[in-house]
Scaffold this active site. Sequence first.
Site, mmCIF file in Angstrom:
data_model
loop_
_atom_site.group_PDB
_atom_site.id
_atom_site.type_symbol
_atom_site.label_atom_id
_atom_site.label_comp_id
_atom_site.label_asym_id
_atom_site.label_seq_id
_atom_site.Cartn_x
_atom_site.Cartn_y
_atom_site.Cartn_z
ATOM 1 N N LYS A 153 0.852 -1.187 0.000
ATOM 2 C CA LYS A 153 0.000 0.000 0.000
ATOM 3 C C LYS A 153 0.890 1.240 0.000
ATOM 4 C CE LYS A 153 -3.083 2.864 2.658
ATOM 5 N NZ LYS A 153 -3.555 3.209 4.004
ATOM 6 N N GLY A 167 -8.137 9.158 10.222
ATOM 7 C CA GLY A 167 -8.351 9.197 11.662
ATOM 8 C C GLY A 167 -9.412 10.169 12.134
ATOM 9 N N ALA A 205 -9.587 5.613 4.789
ATOM 10 C CA ALA A 205 -9.511 6.783 5.675
ATOM 11 C C ALA A 205 -10.868 7.452 5.865
ATOM 12 C CB ALA A 205 -8.505 7.814 5.163
ATOM 13 N N GLY A 206 -11.137 7.791 7.116
ATOM 14 C CA GLY A 206 -12.303 8.596 7.456
ATOM 15 C C GLY A 206 -13.486 7.854 8.018
ATOM 16 N N ASN A 214 -8.575 1.579 10.217
ATOM 17 C CA ASN A 214 -7.771 1.289 11.391
ATOM 18 C C ASN A 214 -8.335 1.991 12.619
ATOM 19 O OD1 ASN A 214 -4.194 1.596 12.216
ATOM 20 N ND2 ASN A 214 -5.847 0.645 13.308
ATOM 21 N N THR A 215 -8.301 3.335 12.606
ATOM 22 C CA THR A 215 -8.674 4.105 13.790
ATOM 23 C C THR A 215 -10.092 3.823 14.253
ATOM 24 O OG1 THR A 215 -7.204 5.854 12.996
ATOM 25 C CG2 THR A 215 -8.710 6.425 14.773
#
Length: 261
Positions: free
Chosen positions: A102, A163, A189-190, A211-212
């Site tokens: 990635k 995040g 993301a987001g 992830n977050t």
Amino acid sequence: MNNDPLILAGKPVRSRLLVGTGKYADFNQTRDAVEASGAEIVTVAIRRTNIGQNPDEPSLLDVIPPDRYTLLPNTAGCYTAQDAVRTLRLARELLDGHSLVKLEVLGDPHTLFPDMAETLSAAEILVKEGFQVLVYCSDDPIMAKRLEEIGCVAVMPLASLIGSGMGILNPWNLRIIIDNAKVPVIVDAGVGTASDAAIAMELGCAGVLMNTAIAQAKNPVLMASAMRKAVEAGREAFLAGRMPRKTYQASPSSPTSGMIR
């Protein structure tokens, strides 16, 4: 859905949820959350996580073994094409020639928005060197198409800032990217909660990487399970085809003929 795999770099992947390994309390929590997510592809920040480059420290590979998961090395923390390419060359050495990676090249440390000029430059080098590149990018349809034309195996537009948990802020751009892409489009993301993941899949995304949203939940393992179900439900809803929207017009659920008077 085993009969509806994600085809990534020519290989079928059963789970359309890809997960990261950062921000957890410890490696044990990482392991439990990844297991609950059902993910088969797990992304690893080479600059921040030990996968063997520090032999005297605990290794992520002890809890996320490569014989069970497909590791996706990433270039989190890189701000130039040169740094990103160097990082992935190191990852290939550490993982015995592993080519699925990635790419992300950041523009600044505050928004973590991608630097698309540097991203394009790094992508060209990596593809020429035989890497199979999944690439984090802006939600610009033109940039996404150029990355596909370079030879990236998937484009990964952000839904909102990394995040942030703000969800999908521009579904229209995502739809343009999806409609014009010949490679998988994976939201990266987001995402903040399960409904965000479901919406991404209902739009037609091939998958979601997060992830977050899992690691920073009050109960990461339970959230990982919720994300797994949301991705599966969103995919099924996309395949089923939603009913048409009827602006200012109701439609009764039961027949109006033959009513008892």
